[in-house]
Design a protein around this motif. Structure first.
Motif, PDB file in Angstrom:
ATOM      1  N   GLN A  90      -8.020  10.021 -17.260  1.00 19.54           N
ATOM      2  CA  GLN A  90      -9.200   9.704 -18.058  1.00 19.54           C
ATOM      3  C   GLN A  90      -9.884   8.453 -17.514  1.00 19.54           C
ATOM      4  OE1 GLN A  90      -9.800  12.159 -20.333  1.00 19.54           O
ATOM      5  NE2 GLN A  90      -7.881  12.929 -19.426  1.00 19.54           N
ATOM      6  N   SER A  91     -11.167   8.310 -17.805  1.00 25.10           N
ATOM      7  CA  SER A  91     -11.895   7.116 -17.381  1.00 25.10           C
ATOM      8  C   SER A  91     -11.299   5.893 -18.059  1.00 25.10           C
ATOM      9  CB  SER A  91     -13.376   7.235 -17.734  1.00 25.10           C
ATOM     10  OG  SER A  91     -13.558   7.138 -19.135  1.00 25.10           O
ATOM     11  N   VAL A  92     -11.527   4.725 -17.478  1.00 25.62           N
ATOM     12  CA  VAL A  92     -10.969   3.497 -18.038  1.00 25.62           C
ATOM     13  C   VAL A  92     -11.503   3.246 -19.447  1.00 25.62           C
ATOM     14  CG1 VAL A  92     -12.765   2.019 -17.017  1.00 25.62           C
ATOM     15  CG2 VAL A  92     -10.528   1.049 -17.595  1.00 25.62           C
ATOM     16  N   TYR A  93     -12.726   3.683 -19.712  1.00 23.22           N
ATOM     17  CA  TYR A  93     -13.300   3.470 -21.039  1.00 23.22           C
ATOM     18  C   TYR A  93     -12.612   4.353 -22.082  1.00 23.22           C
ATOM     19  CZ  TYR A  93     -16.865   1.105 -18.310  1.00 23.22           C
ATOM     20  OH  TYR A  93     -17.514   0.252 -17.443  1.00 23.22           O
ATOM     21  N   LYS A  94     -12.259   5.582 -21.684  1.00 22.92           N
ATOM     22  CA  LYS A  94     -11.548   6.468 -22.606  1.00 22.92           C
ATOM     23  C   LYS A  94     -10.135   5.940 -22.853  1.00 22.92           C
ATOM     24  CE  LYS A  94     -14.003  10.805 -21.711  1.00 22.92           C
ATOM     25  NZ  LYS A  94     -13.886  12.210 -21.239  1.00 22.92           N
ATOM     26  N   ARG A  95      -9.478   5.485 -21.796  1.00 19.91           N
ATOM     27  CA  ARG A  95      -8.131   4.930 -21.962  1.00 19.91           C
ATOM     28  C   ARG A  95      -8.172   3.694 -22.863  1.00 19.91           C
ATOM     29  NH1 ARG A  95      -6.714   3.252 -16.675  1.00 19.91           N
ATOM     30  NH2 ARG A  95      -8.534   4.234 -15.716  1.00 19.91           N
ATOM     31  N   PHE A  96      -9.196   2.876 -22.678  1.00 18.43           N
ATOM     32  CA  PHE A  96      -9.358   1.687 -23.517  1.00 18.43           C
ATOM     33  C   PHE A  96      -9.514   2.081 -24.983  1.00 18.43           C
ATOM     34  CE2 PHE A  96     -11.409  -1.827 -25.574  1.00 18.43           C
ATOM     35  CZ  PHE A  96     -10.998  -2.965 -24.899  1.00 18.43           C
ATOM     36  N   ALA A  97     -10.339   3.087 -25.237  1.00 14.70           N
ATOM     37  CA  ALA A  97     -10.586   3.524 -26.619  1.00 14.70           C
ATOM     38  C   ALA A  97      -9.323   4.076 -27.259  1.00 14.70           C
ATOM     39  CB  ALA A  97     -11.695   4.572 -26.628  1.00 14.70           C
ATOM     40  N   TYR A 403      -7.022  -3.009 -18.527  1.00 13.71           N
ATOM     41  CA  TYR A 403      -8.220  -2.161 -18.441  1.00 13.71           C
ATOM     42  C   TYR A 403      -9.477  -3.011 -18.267  1.00 13.71           C
ATOM     43  CZ  TYR A 403      -5.108   1.506 -20.196  1.00 13.71           C
ATOM     44  OH  TYR A 403      -4.074   2.404 -20.349  1.00 13.71           O
ATOM     45  N   VAL A 404      -9.515  -4.183 -18.928  1.00 14.77           N
ATOM     46  CA  VAL A 404     -10.662  -5.080 -18.745  1.00 14.77           C
ATOM     47  C   VAL A 404     -10.726  -5.557 -17.301  1.00 14.77           C
ATOM     48  CG1 VAL A 404     -11.600  -7.351 -19.365  1.00 14.77           C
ATOM     49  CG2 VAL A 404     -10.721  -5.837 -21.147  1.00 14.77           C
ATOM     50  N   ILE A 407     -12.053  -2.771 -15.198  1.00 15.44           N
ATOM     51  CA  ILE A 407     -13.501  -2.620 -15.337  1.00 15.44           C
ATOM     52  C   ILE A 407     -14.226  -3.668 -14.501  1.00 15.44           C
ATOM     53  CG2 ILE A 407     -15.436  -2.859 -16.954  1.00 15.44           C
ATOM     54  CD1 ILE A 407     -13.571  -1.684 -19.116  1.00 15.44           C
TER      55      ILE A 407
END
Length: 445
Positions: A90-97, A403-404, A407
């Motif tokens: 998954q994208s890093v944004y999805k993993r973050f969420a 994750y930050v 990004i």
């Protein structure tokens, strides 16, 4: 019964908080079509399990956490047809969420619980000053016996609890503005200029720190009920008995009776009581419950006796949710302030509690009633959410930190860095666990 209540309350508390936390991860992962292999409440040996769809739901023997196991190429081989559903793909944004959803769910639960509390209504005692200590902060501010504390920095304080909360959340580095109603109904505004830091040693009590005592309604030392099998029952105490003295110390109120009992070691105590216009002498031996002497009686409260002292804090649904959100925000900031002070050495790590203390507080709040238990549940939920957001590897916050970084730098953090920090995170978690268990043991002893 106290032990069983604490144990059951602890199980309910942890069960609810862990389930809500893990469901946050689960719900967002499902929305992103990530395959969930297992949803577990607890660790260790599986007690109960069932499968729904592609996910196994389990209840395990060690109720100190839980986890959501997702399809991940870093943990096992994944078939080509399912690789698009793996967490690591998954994208890093999805993993973050997905990771952030767990702690966020705990904060949302706290908001819902506090909203329910505000809708039900919370009874409190008006914050009225009983006495002021010479040269204390209250004396310096010109406060006097009989003053009712209406607000701190324009934030209303209708009850003792609200006054305490508003004071703790205020910035003590700045002068605090208090609005007060005197016993003659005159309104006045005064300023508290504080030195030192209450949060560095909260065990001293807010009233002791500020140099005053809250006024409390005086109740006659008349017994309403006697618990069967209790120390009072064994001593021969009966409903409607009025306590006149304890070890020849005259008792003028129920509060004085309680203070005398709690100050006594576990040994025979001579009671002088009045029963049906006659006086009797009885011998009472308190029983230790936890670390507090108890006798097993309740006080008789005359009808309307508390009418002039009590205040009901109750809100409509919309206002309740707004107030609940504000309260969760304020308590989160307070927790962060406490964590900062412990890190820099301005507050004692003795305040860290472990599972034994949590179980004890859960049991005590449950015994008092629904609203105190819901309030305790909300407070622990905030703590759990905040703890998981700390940038400590192995916790949700540690993953979010990586994750930050990913990004910012445009690529994942290397495996070596993650493993190195994971070892550091394990050391921190084990250290905190040791401190919490040690504090629990000291409290028990």
């Amino acid at each position: 019964m106290g032990f069983l209540t604490a144990l059951l309350s602890f199980a309910v508390t942890i069960g609810i908080l862990v389930t809500i936390h893990e469901y946050g991860h689960y719900w967002v992962a499902k929305k992103f079509n990530v395959k969930i292999l297992r949803f577990s409440v607890g660790f260790g040996k599986v007690i109960k399990s069932f499968k729904r769809g592609e996910t196994e739901f389990t209840l395990c023997a060690i109720p100190l956490g839980g986890y959501v196991k997702m399809l991940d190429e870093g943990e096992a081989q994944v078939a080509d047809k399912e690789k698009h559903r793996a967490f690591n793909r998954q994208s890093v944004y999805k993993r973050f969420a997905i990771v952030a959803a767990g702690p966020i769910s705990n904060f949302m639960l706290a908001i819902i619980l506090y909203a329910v509390i505000f809708i039900i209504g919370v009874n409190g005692i008006k914050p009225v000053v009983d006495s002021v200590t010479k040269s204390g902060f209250f004396a310096q501010a010109g406060l006097q016996a009989g003053d009712e504390l209406l607000s701190i920095n324009n934030n209303p304080t209708p009850s003792i609890s609200e006054f305490s909360n508003q004071f703790i959340q205020a910035d003590e580095a700045q002068p605090l503005t208090l609005q007060v109603r005197s016993k003659h109904a005159n309104l006045k505004t005064t300023t508290l200029n504080l030195t030192g830091d209450f949060l560095a040693n909260p065990e001293q009590g807010l009233d002791q720190y500020l140099g005053f005592k809250f006024a409390m309604p005086k109740l006659s030392a008349t017994i309403e009920t006697v618990m069967p099998g209790s120390a009072a029952s064994k001593a021969g105490l009966q409903p409607n008995d009025k306590v006149l003295s304890v070890d020849d110390q005259v008792i003028n109120s129920w509060q004085e009776f309680v203070v005398q009992i709690q100050a006594k070691p576990i040994r025979p105590i001579k009671l002088l009581i009045k029963r049906n216009n006659t006086t009797l002498t009885l011998t009472l031996i308190p029983e230790l419950v936890g670390d507090t002497p108890k006798v097993g009686v309740s006080v008789a409260i005359p009808k309307d006796h508390l009418k002039d002292w009590q205040v009901l804090i109750k809100k409509q649904p919309i206002d309740a949710f707004v107030s609940a959100g504000e309260k969760v925000y304020q308590l989160t900031l307070l927790n962060l302030k406490m964590i900062k002070k412990m890190i820099i050495g301005e507050a004692s790590i003795d305040q860290i509690s472990g599972p034994v203390s949590i179980a004890s507080y859960a049991g005590k709040s449950a015994e008092v009633g629904l609203v105190p238990f819901l309030s305790f549940l909300a407070l622990i939920s905030i703590g759990l959410g905040l703890l998981n957001l700390l940038p400590i590897p192995l916790l949700d916050g540690g993953h979010l930190f990586f994750y930050v970084v990913e990004i910012i730098k445009g690529s994942p953090v290397s495996e070596w860095v993650q493993q190195t920090f994971a070892k550091l995170g394990l050391f921190v978690i084990l250290s905190l666990t040791f401190v919490a268990l040690y504090n629990d043991l000291i409290r028990l002893l």
